[in-house]
Scaffold this motif. Structure first.
Motif, short mmCIF file in Angstrom:
data_model
loop_
_atom_site.label_atom_id
_atom_site.label_comp_id
_atom_site.label_asym_id
_atom_site.label_seq_id
_atom_site.Cartn_x
_atom_site.Cartn_y
_atom_site.Cartn_z
N GLU A 172 -13.85 3.70 -3.08
CA GLU A 172 -14.06 4.82 -2.16
C GLU A 172 -14.01 4.29 -0.74
O GLU A 172 -14.71 3.32 -0.40
CB GLU A 172 -15.40 5.48 -2.43
CG GLU A 172 -15.66 6.70 -1.55
CD GLU A 172 -16.99 7.36 -1.84
OE1 GLU A 172 -17.40 8.22 -1.05
OE2 GLU A 172 -17.63 7.00 -2.87
N LEU A 173 -13.18 4.89 0.08
CA LEU A 173 -12.96 4.42 1.46
C LEU A 173 -13.85 5.18 2.42
O LEU A 173 -13.50 6.25 2.90
CB LEU A 173 -11.49 4.57 1.84
CG LEU A 173 -10.50 3.75 1.04
CD1 LEU A 173 -9.09 4.14 1.38
CD2 LEU A 173 -10.72 2.26 1.31
N ARG A 174 -15.00 4.62 2.69
CA ARG A 174 -15.90 5.23 3.67
C ARG A 174 -15.48 4.79 5.05
O ARG A 174 -15.07 3.64 5.26
CB ARG A 174 -17.35 4.78 3.42
CG ARG A 174 -17.91 5.23 2.08
CD ARG A 174 -19.37 4.82 1.95
NE ARG A 174 -19.94 5.26 0.70
CZ ARG A 174 -19.89 4.55 -0.43
NH1 ARG A 174 -19.27 3.38 -0.43
NH2 ARG A 174 -20.43 5.01 -1.53
N ARG A 205 -8.86 8.65 1.42
CA ARG A 205 -10.26 8.67 1.02
C ARG A 205 -10.55 7.71 -0.14
O ARG A 205 -11.68 7.29 -0.34
CB ARG A 205 -10.69 10.09 0.62
CG ARG A 205 -10.71 11.06 1.79
CD ARG A 205 -11.52 12.31 1.46
NE ARG A 205 -10.94 13.02 0.33
CZ ARG A 205 -10.06 14.02 0.42
NH1 ARG A 205 -9.64 14.40 1.61
NH2 ARG A 205 -9.61 14.63 -0.66
N GLU A 206 -9.52 7.39 -0.91
CA GLU A 206 -9.67 6.49 -2.04
C GLU A 206 -8.51 5.51 -2.10
O GLU A 206 -7.39 5.81 -1.68
CB GLU A 206 -9.75 7.25 -3.37
CG GLU A 206 -11.00 8.08 -3.55
CD GLU A 206 -11.05 8.74 -4.92
OE1 GLU A 206 -12.12 9.25 -5.28
OE2 GLU A 206 -10.01 8.73 -5.63
N LEU A 207 -8.80 4.33 -2.64
CA LEU A 207 -7.78 3.32 -2.88
C LEU A 207 -7.88 2.93 -4.35
O LEU A 207 -8.96 2.58 -4.83
CB LEU A 207 -8.01 2.10 -1.98
CG LEU A 207 -7.00 0.95 -2.07
CD1 LEU A 207 -5.59 1.42 -1.73
CD2 LEU A 207 -7.40 -0.19 -1.14
N VAL A 210 -7.00 -2.51 2.40
CA VAL A 210 -8.20 -1.67 2.51
C VAL A 210 -8.33 -1.13 3.94
O VAL A 210 -8.56 0.08 4.14
CB VAL A 210 -9.46 -2.47 2.12
CG1 VAL A 210 -10.72 -1.66 2.43
CG2 VAL A 210 -9.42 -2.85 0.65
N ASP A 211 -8.18 -2.00 4.93
CA ASP A 211 -8.31 -1.57 6.32
C ASP A 211 -7.22 -0.57 6.70
O ASP A 211 -7.49 0.43 7.39
CB ASP A 211 -8.25 -2.78 7.26
CG ASP A 211 -9.49 -3.65 7.19
OD1 ASP A 211 -10.51 -3.19 6.65
OD2 ASP A 211 -9.44 -4.79 7.68
N CYS A 248 0.87 -1.17 0.00
CA CYS A 248 0.00 0.00 0.00
C CYS A 248 0.91 1.22 0.00
O CYS A 248 1.70 1.41 0.95
CB CYS A 248 -0.90 0.01 1.24
SG CYS A 248 -2.00 1.46 1.33
N ARG A 284 -7.84 2.86 4.94
CA ARG A 284 -8.95 3.57 5.60
C ARG A 284 -8.49 4.12 6.94
O ARG A 284 -8.76 5.29 7.27
CB ARG A 284 -10.13 2.62 5.78
CG ARG A 284 -11.33 3.28 6.46
CD ARG A 284 -12.47 2.31 6.69
NE ARG A 284 -13.15 1.96 5.45
CZ ARG A 284 -13.16 0.75 4.90
NH1 ARG A 284 -12.49 -0.25 5.48
NH2 ARG A 284 -13.81 0.53 3.77
#
Length: 310
Positions: free
Chosen positions: A304-306, A259-261, A250-251, A216, A254
């Protein structure tokens, strides 16, 4: 082989482990058992208290007290399980990951110092003896998802990422050395100047050997992270490693405030594309290109990383 032989070895091993921690306080301010729980939370997909209790053979009340302490110290968060609302999902906070990493680093250094006392020509024999003990006493069983550990890269692991990407993509897709050059540049950029708060590498380990990886890294766009170099060794596929690696990215992204991946892949990588779709990535663009000695269709994917619901 007699019962006494095993008991004698157990006494020797217990003394050796105690000597590793002599005067060092490897696990301070936590106990060895508390450190084991932290390790499982950092590396195992089993994040429910019930699963932790079975995995570590702990009394329910004892484990509950440990988790209460972790929560008070700001190391964990407990939320309803997505699989079973009667259960509580336990995840490490940023502070928890930092603490688990510190304890793991201390233990790693202690074992490195122990191995430094072993002559280089004897280390292979020692490794084979340890594998023999695990094989004989552990039984001839097929590895399962719980045998896989996700960890930080150690010495040599970044080089392994370059080598295995080059070898696997050449064998499976016929890609040439241009791809190895690309991977080497990505890895070198990470090694020379990454921000650990926003960027990270995971190595999947099975039976003491690396079998997968993912990165990442920061993207050029503001508040955007990029998933790169996802790989799982052929003989380790089917254990859910790819899913765990993507979920870890992802975790982490976030939690780091991205805000985005985003990611870039090619249409020939069908298994990886299905994995990205399962995690909510959407295809936003694709275009043909010639790279790595092949005609390919490159694809851009976005997630989109909510924030997690409270």
């Amino acid at each position: 082989m007699t019962v006494q032989d095993i008991r004698s070895f157990n006494r020797f091993y217990t003394h050796l482990i105690g000597a590793l921690d002599y005067g060092r306080h490897l696990y301070a301010p936590y106990t060895l058992t508390e450190s084991r729980v932290l390790y499982e939370l950092a590396h195992s997909p089993r994040t429910d208290a019930a699963d932790l209790r079975v995995e570590l053979h702990l009394d329910a009340g004892y484990l509950s007290r440990i988790l209460n302490r972790f929560e008070q110290d700001g190391l964990i968060e407990r939320t309803p399980s997505e699989r079973d609302t009667r259960r509580r999902r336990i995840t490490l906070t940023a502070r928890g990951r930092e603490t688990a990493g510190l304890l793991d680093e201390r233990a790693h250094r202690a074992v490195e110092e122990l191995l430094a006392t072993v002559p280089p020509m004897e280390r292979g024999r020692l490794a084979e003896a340890l594998r023999t003990v695990r094989t004989v006493l552990g039984g001839d069983r097929t590895p399962g998802p719980g045998d896989v550990v996700l960890r930080e890269p150690g010495p040599g692991d970044l080089g392994w990422i370059v080598q295995r990407n080059a070898a696997l993509y050449a064998a499976e897709y016929g890609w040439n050395s241009d791809y190895e050059g690309l991977v080497a540049r990505i890895v070198a950029d990470f090694a020379q100047g990454h921000d650990p708060r926003l960027e990270r590498v995971w190595i999947a380990e099975l039976d003491g050997r690396p079998v997968g990886c993912v990165m990442c890294v920061r993207d050029e766009a503001p508040a955007t992270a990029r998933l790169r170099l996802l790989l799982v060794e052929p003989d380790a596929r089917g254990l859910g490693i790819g899913d765990r690696l993507v979920r870890s990215v992802v975790d982490f992204a976030r939690g780091a405030g991205h805000r985005e991946l985003v990611l870039w892949t090619n249409d020939v990588l069908t298994a990886a594309r299905r994995l990205y779709q399962r995690h909510g990535f959407a295809l936003v663009a694709e275009r043909p290109h010639r790279s790595f000695g092949r005609d390919l269709v490159g694809q851009d994917w976005r997630l989109e990383l909510r924030p997690r619901p409270e």
